[in-house]
Write a protein that holds these residues in place. Structure first.
Motif: not given
Length: 319
Positions: A125-130, A248-250
């Motif tokens: 999940d961290e690799s996806k979120l960052l 990071f991006q959202v």
């Protein structure tokens, strides 16, 4: 009969206290003010970005794993206390088990498996979120300083001239982020103080405007000490480190005004480092940028401390 001639069992008061403690625990667990709709989130706010459900799922999975381990441990403790109590077995010291290889292997291997599973899902999940491979629609340089926040909107706004890629106030922003800046982005800014308040809600702190449905990249820089940028319903936060920009991006998917705060103890007025995030339609967002131009808030505020040598070396390795 008890030694004092009474028929009352000496264990009865202890049982009554145990029952009272269990009742108090049940009341504490249920009387938290949460509805049945809130309970599945386990204390987390309602997600308001496309990425937030991934974080919520990781949070729920961690709780499920912790509960399973807790039930097993509590069960073994209660089983041992009930079935090996002295009053039942009449044995002063029960048989001791030593050097039992299957048992020792079990309580060594099982924790390793649990930690490995948690590590896998966290790393995934961290690799996806960052992940920053997707080009953002909007870039905002978030500037943390004692004791408030500033927001540089890296946008080509009519009435604001300049170039974010060469602006000296953004010199501390790494080139790997600047390559996604729009051409000739003169930009606008918003900067607050601890006494600033949102005009609609009255909540303290400056207000960061974002467009709904657009991918927003936050480039985080600090002017002094380590801060942490946290928008509560985004379920995502990241440290704002002097000389070491993060990003990071959202993609916000719900309009509204949400609370944000510094999540890193940064000094005496840390508790006053609050801000607001207002998610609006893309059209209203564009109008807000034009309103900032009319207010004279063109260009950029200083982003922060220049990159350290370590950060520059890391950047060259990434590029």
């Amino acid at each position: 009969m008890s030694p004092n001639g009474s028929d009352r069992s000496p264990r009865r008061p202890m049982r009554r206290k145990l029952l009272q403690a269990m009742t108090a625990g049940l009341v504490l667990a249920t009387a938290t003010g949460c509805t049945y709709k809130d309970f599945p989130r386990l204390g987390m706010p309602t997600p308001t970005t496309e990425e937030a459900p991934r974080i919520l799922s990781l949070w729920q999975g961690s709780w499920a794993a912790a509960l399973a381990v807790g039930v097993l441990v509590w069960g073994l403790i209660l089983w041992s206390a009930v079935f090996h109590r002295r009053s039942r077995t009449k044995v002063e010291v029960p048989p001791q088990t030593r050097y039992n290889m299957p048992i020792e292997a079990l309580y060594t291997v099982v924790p390793i498996i649990i930690i490995s599973v948690l590590f896998y899902f966290t790393a995934r999940d961290e690799s996806k979120l960052l992940d920053l491979s997707k080009k953002p629609d909007v870039t905002v340089n978030v500037v943390g300083f004692q004791w408030s926040w500033g927001f540089n909107y890296i946008e080509n706004v009519p009435g604001s001239t300049g170039d974010a890629k060469t602006d000296k106030n953004l010199a501390s922003v790494p080139d790997r982020y600047k390559k996604y800046f729009p051409a000739n982005a003169g930009g606008v800014y918003e900067v607050g103080t601890p006494g600033t308040r949102n005009p609609q809600t009255g909540n303290p702190g400056p207000t960061l405007w974002l467009p709904k449905g657009r991918t927003v990249r936050f480039v985080l820089t600090s002017r002094d000490v380590i801060h942490s940028f946290w928008v509560l319903p985004f379920l995502m936060k990241q440290d704002v480190i002097p000389g070491h920009p993060n990003a990071f991006q959202v993609t916000p998917n719900q309009e509204g005004t949400f609370r944000g705060k510094c999540a890193e103890l940064c000094g005496v007025d840390h508790s006053r480092m609050l801000f607001n995030v207002k998610v609006v339609s893309p059209e209203r967002y564009e109008q807000h940028l034009k309103d900032l131009v009319k207010k004279g808030q063109t260009g950029y505020i200083p982003a922060g401390i220049a990159q350290t040598s370590h950060e520059k070396n890391r950047e060259s390795n990434i590029l």
